[in-house]
Enzyme design. Structure first.
Site, PDB file in Angstrom:
ATOM      1  CB  SER A 311     -81.765 -10.501 -17.828  1.00  0.00           C
ATOM      2  OG  SER A 311     -81.567 -11.872 -17.623  1.00  0.00           O
ATOM      3  CG  MET A 312     -83.250 -12.357 -12.010  1.00  0.00           C
ATOM      4  SD  MET A 312     -81.977 -13.193 -11.030  1.00  0.00           S
ATOM      5  CE  MET A 312     -81.418 -11.833 -10.002  1.00  0.00           C
ATOM      6  CG  ASP A 592     -82.385 -13.949 -25.481  1.00  0.00           C
ATOM      7  OD1 ASP A 592     -82.090 -15.095 -25.055  1.00  0.00           O
ATOM      8  OD2 ASP A 592     -82.636 -12.999 -24.717  1.00  0.00           O
ATOM      9  CG  HIS A 643     -80.034 -12.732 -22.420  1.00  0.00           C
ATOM     10  ND1 HIS A 643     -81.388 -12.614 -22.274  1.00  0.00           N
ATOM     11  CD2 HIS A 643     -79.512 -12.628 -21.160  1.00  0.00           C
ATOM     12  CE1 HIS A 643     -81.690 -12.454 -20.994  1.00  0.00           C
ATOM     13  NE2 HIS A 643     -80.569 -12.454 -20.303  1.00  0.00           N
TER      14      HIS A 643
END
Length: 685
Positions: A311-312, A592, A643
């Site tokens: 992710s980030m 997602d 996700h």
């Protein structure tokens, strides 16, 4: 009244006793031949009455016994027991914060207050929870579905073992945060989890204001506010689970351990995700520590390192590459990445931003909040309002890194978006739109907005401190000039945007993009507008005033300024018969469940295939995993690609272990979406 009732009862008993005595004497007289038939009939009546009374008492006892099962005394404890049983089996720890919040609202509604117990630490419940769940048969543990260590066992059976040291970089909100404050007002929090764990649940429920104050950053410096000091937890446990039972990285760690990974060749690099990327180094020395860890692995193991980010974390890693190369910062030079990094595995990377970040900054909302059932939405709004959520989001500069990038060239215009369907009734290119009836009823100066226009509008509706933070930390455009891209190597504001910096010159490094597809994802929004209210942002109009004091929803500011209109996602608007589907004001697209498909894959399949952004020609392999959850398993099972839950997917774990054990060449590209077609529609040139 009680004494009168007792007297009546006594008289009845005496009368019945007298009647029984009379009946007994009648029977004796009959035996002696002294009484007649009339008196015998009277005796029978008395005996019959006694019999009916006895039957009535017996019936009352039986009925009371049966009715007890329908009373609250029985049903309420039974409900609690069944609720606890179902909770143990089905509830996810991520849902636990909603329970105390609901309880607090119910108590306030019925004017019931609980005593305060400042010396009681409810975080001890976590220990008891582990002990309790440890005694539950494995078949009933829905959080453990039999996949533990499975992928690792399969790899080990092939004779594969650890080759490259591994560094894991978590995503936003994944890392636990703990308090190191010693000031009197925060001293009771010392070394307690302020994010993650049961202690957070306790504080959010019973001490919300102090909890928020400890987690909010200074709006001017972006660093610790006065008196509060919160830091990222350390070690692999920092992001293994959010709350015990709700795993994040633990499945990956389990499988890596089977092929001989441990703390000597595996490192999880947690960070305070609230901070801007620049302040991660300024306050915590995060990139310096990460650089030293990678260099230490290379020196001890004699092997390059595999970096796995979620992710980030993928954007943090991109920033790190520029930082470590920069002569003004890491000082590693242009060959450092080539010499130290074997491969990058980007999992569900937020490469080009997240639409929900825009809505969160504007109104404190997103799909997760507006699509709650009415009861839960009421509790959330009463307990943690839109305004409070927006204020908290905007105080975290780290989350601002997920602002959508590339503007209209990537996300579309008023008539077209790259990921629009041929029969779309409305384009995703209008990131924020208003229904005609609502816009006409208030102000015609605000119309439907593209990504660039929406970005400007959001900034206009946020405090000046947030605007300055965005300007000094991030850039969200697209740079096509190669010479300017090289100059951006010295501008830290560009480093988290893959459209404004180049990948490092590391020709032997491999880059794997792995993400899920097949879960509806918020892509754009229908918004509604309300009356003016006081706020600390700029006014919507130079002559904006309240028609009367009741129209202003907050305390009056000096001279009635500044003012702005209230804006919120139009949750009353739902139309699932059109494309894109509209559900509670959210226009759904592909992705997602959290990140849109364009953000997940456009750079991987097209942008980084171009020398402009990938001068070394780094090999980029894209693997899309279809979302095929098992309904009976709370988090989807082995084939989910949500996700977060993708971190437990067998296919992802297999990819990670193949790269880690030196057979990354077995990982092949796989597509289940139209991302290659969508990416070609982006205005790259």
């Amino acid at each position: 009244m009680t004494s009168i009732d007792d007297a009546e009862t006594m008289l009845v008993r005496r009368r019945r006793g007298s009647m029984r005595a009379d009946s007994d004497s009648v029977v004796e007289d009959l035996k002696a031949g002294k009484k007649g038939k009339g008196e015998l009939s009277a005796a029978k009546d008395v005996l019959r009455e006694d019999k009916e009374v006895a039957k009535g008492k017996l019936r009352e006892k039986e009925n009371s016994y049966r009715q007890w099962f329908a009373t609250r005394r029985f049903l309420f404890p039974l409900g609690i027991f069944l609720g606890l049983l179902l909770g143990v089996l089905l509830i996810q720890p991520v849902d636990i914060p909603d329970i105390p919040a609901s309880l607090a609202i119910l108590l306030s509604e019925y004017d019931i207050s609980l005593p305060e117990f400042p010396q009681i630490d409810l975080s001890g419940l976590e220990v008891e929870w582990r002990r309790f769940t440890g005694n539950i048969p494995e078949i009933w543990k829905f959080n453990n579905d039999g996949r533990e260590f499975q992928v690792g066992d399969e790899m080990a059976s092939r004779g594969l073992t650890a080759v490259f040291p591994m560094v894991l970089i978590p995503g936003v909100v994944s890392t636990g945060l703990e308090s190191w404050s010693t000031s009197p007002e925060y001293r009771t929090f010392f070394r307690q989890k302020m994010w993650g764990g049961f202690h957070m649940v306790q504080q959010v429920t019973f001490n919300k204001e102090k909890w928020m104050a400890s987690l909010m950053l200074d709006p001017v410096t972006g660093l610790d506010p006065a008196g509060a000091k919160v830091r990222a937890a350390e070690g692999i446990d920092a992001a293994s689970s959010f709350i015990h039972g709700y795993w994040i990285w633990s499945k990956i760690v389990e499988n890596l351990a089977v092929v001989n990974y441990d703390t000597n060749n595996l490192f999880l690099a947690p960070y305070d995700w609230r901070l801007s990327y620049y302040n991660l180094e300024e306050r915590d020395g995060y990139y310096s520590k990460l650089k030293a860890m990678i260099e230490g692995f290379k020196k001890r193991q004699g092997k390059k390192v595999v970096l796995t980010a979620h992710s980030m974390g993928s954007s943090v890693l991109l920033y790190f590459f520029k930082w470590v190369e920069s002569p003004l910062h890491g000082g590693g030079g242009p060959e450092w990445v080539e010499n130290h990094v074997e491969a990058v595995i980007s999992i569900a990377g937020t490469h080009l931003g997240v639409a929900k970040a825009m809505a969160a900054f504007l109104s404190g909302e997103m799909k997760d909040t507006v699509q709650m059932n009415p009861a839960a939405a009421y509790v959330l709004e009463r307990f943690f309002s839109r305004k409070e959520r927006g204020k908290l989001f905007r105080s975290w500069p780290g989350s601002a890194s997920m602002w959508v990038k590339g503007g209209d060239a990537v996300w579309g215009n008023h008539t077209f978006a790259p990921d629009d369907a041929p029969d779309a009734a409305h384009t995703h290119g209008e990131l924020i739109a208003f229904r005609e009836a609502l816009s006409n009823s208030h102000d015609l100066d605000v119309g439907n907005m593209t990504a660039e226009q929406a970005g400007t509008w959001v900034l206009e509706h946020t405090p000046t401190t947030f605007q300055k933070m965005m300007e000094t930390n991030y850039s969200n455009g697209m740079e096509r000039d190669e010479e300017q891209l090289k100059k951006n190597n010295l501008d830290h504001r560009k480093w988290s945007n893959p459209l404004e910096v180049q990948l490092p010159y590391a020709p032997s490094m491999k880059y794997y993009c792995v993400y899920g597809h097949g879960k509806e994802t918020e892509r754009s929004y229908w918004y509604a507008r309300g009356e003016f209210e006081h706020d600390d942002t700029l006014a919507d109009a130079h002559d904006a005033v309240c028609s009367n004091s009741s129209d202003c929803r907050t305390d009056r500011a000096p001279l009635d300024l500044p003012l702005l209109r209230r804006s919120w996602i139009d949750a009353e608007y739902t139309d699932e018969g059109v494309y894109p589907k509209v559900r509670n004001g959210v226009k759904m697209g592909e992705g997602d469940g959290t990140v849109s498909l364009l953000s997940l894959g456009a750079m991987c399949v097209e942008g980084w295939k171009r020398k402009r952004w990938n001068p070394a020609g780094i090999k980029v392999v894209t693997v899309e995993l279809p979302h095929r959850p098992i309904p009976s398993i709370p988090r989807g099972g082995a084939n989910t690609s949500d996700h977060v839950d993708i971190l437990g997917a067998s296919a992802l774990n297999e990819i990670i272990l193949k790269v880690a054990t030196g057979v990354g060449h077995e990982v092949e590209e796989q597509f289940v979406s139209n991302i290659t077609e969508y990416a070609k529609r982006v205005q790259w040139d």
